[in-house]
Design a protein around this motif. Structure first.
Motif, PDB file in Angstrom:
ATOM      1  N   PRO A  97     -59.520 -22.165  -0.829  1.00 14.62           N
ATOM      2  CA  PRO A  97     -58.060 -22.227  -0.945  1.00 14.62           C
ATOM      3  C   PRO A  97     -57.637 -22.177  -2.410  1.00 14.62           C
ATOM      4  CG  PRO A  97     -58.941 -24.411  -0.506  1.00 14.62           C
ATOM      5  CD  PRO A  97     -60.108 -23.446  -0.415  1.00 14.62           C
ATOM      6  N   THR A  98     -56.363 -22.025  -2.624  1.00 13.46           N
ATOM      7  CA  THR A  98     -55.779 -22.099  -3.962  1.00 13.46           C
ATOM      8  C   THR A  98     -54.879 -23.329  -4.032  1.00 13.46           C
ATOM      9  OG1 THR A  98     -53.825 -20.818  -3.362  1.00 13.46           O
ATOM     10  CG2 THR A  98     -55.756 -19.582  -4.125  1.00 13.46           C
ATOM     11  N   ILE A  99     -54.489 -23.698  -5.238  1.00 13.07           N
ATOM     12  CA  ILE A  99     -53.435 -24.714  -5.396  1.00 13.07           C
ATOM     13  C   ILE A  99     -52.135 -23.926  -5.471  1.00 13.07           C
ATOM     14  CG2 ILE A  99     -52.513 -26.568  -6.815  1.00 13.07           C
ATOM     15  CD1 ILE A  99     -55.342 -27.194  -7.716  1.00 13.07           C
ATOM     16  N   ALA A 100     -51.419 -23.892  -4.362  1.00 13.44           N
ATOM     17  CA  ALA A 100     -50.324 -22.939  -4.183  1.00 13.44           C
ATOM     18  C   ALA A 100     -48.964 -23.621  -4.199  1.00 13.44           C
ATOM     19  CB  ALA A 100     -50.494 -22.187  -2.866  1.00 13.44           C
ATOM     20  N   SER A 101     -48.005 -22.940  -4.809  1.00  9.95           N
ATOM     21  CA  SER A 101     -46.595 -23.313  -4.705  1.00  9.95           C
ATOM     22  C   SER A 101     -45.902 -22.281  -3.828  1.00  9.95           C
ATOM     23  CB  SER A 101     -45.929 -23.345  -6.085  1.00  9.95           C
ATOM     24  OG  SER A 101     -46.362 -24.454  -6.839  1.00  9.95           O
ATOM     25  N   PHE A 102     -45.384 -22.726  -2.691  1.00 10.09           N
ATOM     26  CA  PHE A 102     -44.574 -21.874  -1.823  1.00 10.09           C
ATOM     27  C   PHE A 102     -43.110 -22.151  -2.153  1.00 10.09           C
ATOM     28  CE2 PHE A 102     -48.129 -22.744   1.422  1.00 10.09           C
ATOM     29  CZ  PHE A 102     -48.894 -21.689   0.941  1.00 10.09           C
ATOM     30  N   VAL A 103     -42.376 -21.113  -2.492  1.00 10.77           N
ATOM     31  CA  VAL A 103     -40.954 -21.272  -2.798  1.00 10.77           C
ATOM     32  C   VAL A 103     -40.154 -20.779  -1.600  1.00 10.77           C
ATOM     33  CG1 VAL A 103     -39.080 -20.749  -4.384  1.00 10.77           C
ATOM     34  CG2 VAL A 103     -41.428 -20.895  -5.246  1.00 10.77           C
ATOM     35  N   TYR A 104     -39.517 -21.722  -0.917  1.00 13.05           N
ATOM     36  CA  TYR A 104     -38.669 -21.381   0.222  1.00 13.05           C
ATOM     37  C   TYR A 104     -37.221 -21.298  -0.252  1.00 13.05           C
ATOM     38  CZ  TYR A 104     -42.770 -22.670   2.960  1.00 13.05           C
ATOM     39  OH  TYR A 104     -44.039 -22.742   3.477  1.00 13.05           O
ATOM     40  N   ARG A 113     -44.796 -16.866  -3.732  1.00 12.08           N
ATOM     41  CA  ARG A 113     -45.929 -17.791  -3.736  1.00 12.08           C
ATOM     42  C   ARG A 113     -46.593 -17.700  -5.101  1.00 12.08           C
ATOM     43  NH1 ARG A 113     -51.251 -17.984   0.317  1.00 12.08           N
ATOM     44  NH2 ARG A 113     -52.667 -19.034  -1.160  1.00 12.08           N
ATOM     45  N   TYR A 114     -46.877 -18.854  -5.680  1.00 15.01           N
ATOM     46  CA  TYR A 114     -47.606 -18.891  -6.945  1.00 15.01           C
ATOM     47  C   TYR A 114     -48.885 -19.688  -6.753  1.00 15.01           C
ATOM     48  CZ  TYR A 114     -49.174 -20.321 -11.535  1.00 15.01           C
ATOM     49  OH  TYR A 114     -49.965 -20.560 -12.634  1.00 15.01           O
ATOM     50  N   ASP A 115     -50.017 -19.121  -7.167  1.00 11.11           N
ATOM     51  CA  ASP A 115     -51.311 -19.799  -7.106  1.00 11.11           C
ATOM     52  C   ASP A 115     -51.727 -20.196  -8.519  1.00 11.11           C
ATOM     53  OD1 ASP A 115     -51.754 -19.437  -4.273  1.00 11.11           O
ATOM     54  OD2 ASP A 115     -52.065 -17.315  -4.712  1.00 11.11           O
ATOM     55  N   ARG A 135     -42.788 -16.252 -10.688  1.00 14.39           N
ATOM     56  CA  ARG A 135     -41.415 -15.982 -11.103  1.00 14.39           C
ATOM     57  C   ARG A 135     -40.538 -15.833  -9.858  1.00 14.39           C
ATOM     58  NH1 ARG A 135     -43.910 -17.023 -15.078  1.00 14.39           N
ATOM     59  NH2 ARG A 135     -44.249 -15.731 -16.934  1.00 14.39           N
ATOM     60  N   PHE A 136     -39.300 -16.295  -9.956  1.00 17.06           N
ATOM     61  CA  PHE A 136     -38.320 -15.996  -8.919  1.00 17.06           C
ATOM     62  C   PHE A 136     -36.924 -16.194  -9.493  1.00 17.06           C
ATOM     63  CE2 PHE A 136     -38.965 -20.547  -8.483  1.00 17.06           C
ATOM     64  CZ  PHE A 136     -37.735 -21.070  -8.105  1.00 17.06           C
ATOM     65  N   THR A 137     -35.953 -15.578  -8.836  1.00 17.58           N
ATOM     66  CA  THR A 137     -34.558 -15.693  -9.240  1.00 17.58           C
ATOM     67  C   THR A 137     -33.777 -16.340  -8.115  1.00 17.58           C
ATOM     68  OG1 THR A 137     -34.693 -13.728 -10.650  1.00 17.58           O
ATOM     69  CG2 THR A 137     -32.499 -14.426  -9.962  1.00 17.58           C
ATOM     70  N   LEU A 138     -32.963 -17.314  -8.467  1.00 12.31           N
ATOM     71  CA  LEU A 138     -32.152 -18.033  -7.486  1.00 12.31           C
ATOM     72  C   LEU A 138     -30.846 -18.432  -8.156  1.00 12.31           C
ATOM     73  CD1 LEU A 138     -32.120 -19.451  -4.613  1.00 12.31           C
ATOM     74  CD2 LEU A 138     -32.884 -21.503  -5.825  1.00 12.31           C
ATOM     75  N   GLY A 139     -29.739 -18.138  -7.504  1.00 11.41           N
ATOM     76  CA  GLY A 139     -28.451 -18.532  -8.054  1.00 11.41           C
ATOM     77  C   GLY A 139     -28.181 -17.963  -9.428  1.00 11.41           C
ATOM     78  N   GLY A 140     -28.682 -16.745  -9.682  1.00  9.85           N
ATOM     79  CA  GLY A 140     -28.461 -16.114 -10.971  1.00  9.85           C
ATOM     80  C   GLY A 140     -29.324 -16.652 -12.092  1.00  9.85           C
ATOM     81  N   ILE A 141     -30.303 -17.487 -11.768  1.00 12.02           N
ATOM     82  CA  ILE A 141     -31.173 -18.096 -12.772  1.00 12.02           C
ATOM     83  C   ILE A 141     -32.600 -17.620 -12.545  1.00 12.02           C
ATOM     84  CG2 ILE A 141     -32.078 -20.265 -13.700  1.00 12.02           C
ATOM     85  CD1 ILE A 141     -29.501 -21.614 -12.750  1.00 12.02           C
ATOM     86  N   ARG A 142     -33.263 -17.243 -13.622  1.00  7.72           N
ATOM     87  CA  ARG A 142     -34.655 -16.809 -13.569  1.00  7.72           C
ATOM     88  C   ARG A 142     -35.554 -18.019 -13.809  1.00  7.72           C
ATOM     89  NH1 ARG A 142     -37.833 -12.823 -11.496  1.00  7.72           N
ATOM     90  NH2 ARG A 142     -39.369 -12.011 -12.969  1.00  7.72           N
ATOM     91  N   PHE A 143     -36.438 -18.309 -12.848  1.00 10.89           N
ATOM     92  CA  PHE A 143     -37.316 -19.473 -12.898  1.00 10.89           C
ATOM     93  C   PHE A 143     -38.767 -19.049 -13.119  1.00 10.89           C
ATOM     94  CE2 PHE A 143     -33.702 -20.947 -10.434  1.00 10.89           C
ATOM     95  CZ  PHE A 143     -33.516 -22.256 -10.851  1.00 10.89           C
ATOM     96  N   ALA A 144     -39.512 -19.905 -13.813  1.00 13.84           N
ATOM     97  CA  ALA A 144     -40.957 -19.750 -13.962  1.00 13.84           C
ATOM     98  C   ALA A 144     -41.644 -20.930 -13.295  1.00 13.84           C
ATOM     99  CB  ALA A 144     -41.345 -19.695 -15.432  1.00 13.84           C
TER     100      ALA A 144
END
Length: 468
Positions: A97-104, A113-115, A135-144
């Motif tokens: 497995p990986t240490i994963a972040s799932f962004v819902y 998904r970030y591993d 990386r993802f964008t939500l509400g006009g904001i770019r997140f890392a």
């Protein structure tokens, strides 16, 4: 947007129970005005490497794992996004497995998904490293996204800033307060808003420090949960990151190429009278009656789909669509002059940026491309519903409540904005986060927000006679 770092004592090995606790924290975050909540490293299982190594199949998950359904449903019900970290089932040749972040997202669907890329010592025996940036964008904001030991590598936040990210989210299981304090240095060094969701309790590395928190780009701490390992139970540390929104004046918007598709502008009054179009809006005495009743054909088609998705008893009310370039220039110049008069110490760049919260620079204006629409919700018989502010209330007039994710809304206004957003997002439109009523498709801002290679619509002049 308000973001929240969630800190809670996860139970070792109890994915279903921990997911239920996370769902409760998503709901609490929504009640406190947050639009995004982030959980600690391996919060789904607790940081217990021996247990995960003993049962990697049972203690690893995919994003659609039924045990995570409460989290997805909480996101969908509240309109809040969540970053959920746990053992992610491998999808490649490596069976670990990986240490994963799932962004819902706020609709409960997976955004990304970030591993974790940099594994710490004993983690290498249990997990496989990831290879891609988060990386993802939500509400006009770019997140890392980053996870714990990732943050020991200066190139990780440096690359995040270079990629245009404004907010840096870390899920971790740090054991000492000194390590937590370094996030302030990271924020200051790279000019990022930083959030840390840290663990509490005792895990494989020892006791966790707690102290989940948020830092401004200056490095100043603005929120912190209690210290671990016991902490104070479940807590949320919140920070307002509205100043991280990508505005229309951002060079990244202007840099998006346009490949004009040639789609026609259509008159909403005749093509879709059920949207209650008001063709008299935004003429401003310019002799352009009816111009604002027009939209690109593809935008109108998506509005009709959104209307079908609304709950019974509600409908969309179209207010303004196309705006001629000359009128857009007039609006932008006038609002800029108002800001300059109110803030004589501001330079031209600051005036331009502030003006673009409410009126787009003419050269990239979505309205002038026919790709944007200003609208609201009404009852089935056309009655008003509480949206928190009047449509077209400026940031100054509304005290910032015009921002889609403004924190100080009534529960009813927040719920109505959530209903409007869910229907329009589901139809493929994107919101300009400083104006709850402004939605678009096919323009440069839409392309930047969705990751499209190019915009479909560029500025247009309405054909003579079409405005009547």
């Amino acid at each position: 947007m308000i973001i929240a770092a969630a800190q809670f004592p996860s139970v070792p090995g109890d994915i279903a129970g921990n997911a239920a606790r996370m769902a409760g924290l998503v709901t609490e975050a929504a009640e406190r005005g947050a639009g995004l909540v982030v959980f600690a490293e391996l919060a789904l299982t607790h940081y217990d490497l021996s247990a995960i190594a003993a049962d990697p199949a049972g203690l690893s998950v995919l994003p659609d794992d039924p045990r995570l359904t409460p989290i997805r449903e909480a996101c969908r019900a509240t309109g809040v996004a969540a970053v959920v970290n746990g053992p992610g089932r491998g999808t490649g040749d490596d069976a670990r497995p990986t240490i994963a972040s799932f962004v819902y997202g706020p609709d409960g669907d997976l955004l990304t998904r970030y591993d974790k890329r940099h594994l710490f010592e004993t983690e290498n025996a249990v997990f496989a490293p990831g290879s891609a940036h988060g990386r993802f964008t939500l509400g006009g904001i770019r997140f890392a996204l980053a996870t714990c030991f990732d943050n020991s590598f200066p190139e990780v936040p440096k690359q995040a800033a270079a990629d245009g990210c404004r907010v840096y989210l870390s899920s971790a299981f740090h054991g000492d307060a000194e390590r937590v304090a370094r996030y302030g240095e990271l924020a200051r060094a790279h000019g990022l808003h930083v959030l840390l969701a840290n663990g509490i309790g005792v895990g494989s590395p020892g006791p966790a420090a707690g102290l989940s928190g948020c830092w401004l780009p200056s490095g100043e701490p603005v929120a912190a949960a209690s210290a671990g390992p016991d902490g104070a139970g479940a807590e949320l540390a919140l920070s307002d990151v509205r100043d991280a929104i990508t505005l229309m004046a951002d060079p990244a918007v202007a840099a998006v190429p346009v490949r004009e598709c040639g789609e026609p502008l259509v008159d909403v009054r005749t093509a879709a009278p059920g949207l209650l179009a008001d063709g008299s809006a935004a003429t401003d005495g310019a002799g352009l009656d009816g111009a604002s009743a027009h939209l690109r054909e593809g935008v109108l088609r998506r509005l009709l789909a959104a209307q079908e998705a609304l709950p019974e008893g509600l409908r969309l009310r179209f207010v303004e669509g196309y705006r001629p370039p000359a009128l857009q220039r007039r609006y932008f110049t006038r609002y800029g002059a108002e800001l300059r008069a109110a803030h004589p110490d501001w330079d031209d760049a600051r005036v331009r940026r502030a003006a673009s919260r409410f009126v787009s620079p003419p050269e990239i204006a979505p309205h002038s491309a026919g790709g944007a629409v200003d609208l609201t919700l009404v009852t089935a018989d056309g009655g008003n519903v509480d949206m928190g502010t009047p449509l077209d209330a400026s940031p100054e007039e509304s005290g910032g409540a015009c921002y889609t994710s403004a924190p100080d809304l009534t529960p009813k206004a927040r719920a109505n904005r959530r209903i409007l957003s869910a229907a329009l997002r589901g139809a493929g439109l994107v919101n300009y986060p400083t104006e709850w009523w402004h939605w678009s498709y096919g323009d440069r801002y839409w392309a930047l927000a969705t990751g499209a290679e190019h915009a479909l619509y560029g500025p247009r002049e309405l054909a003579a006679g079409a405005e009547r």
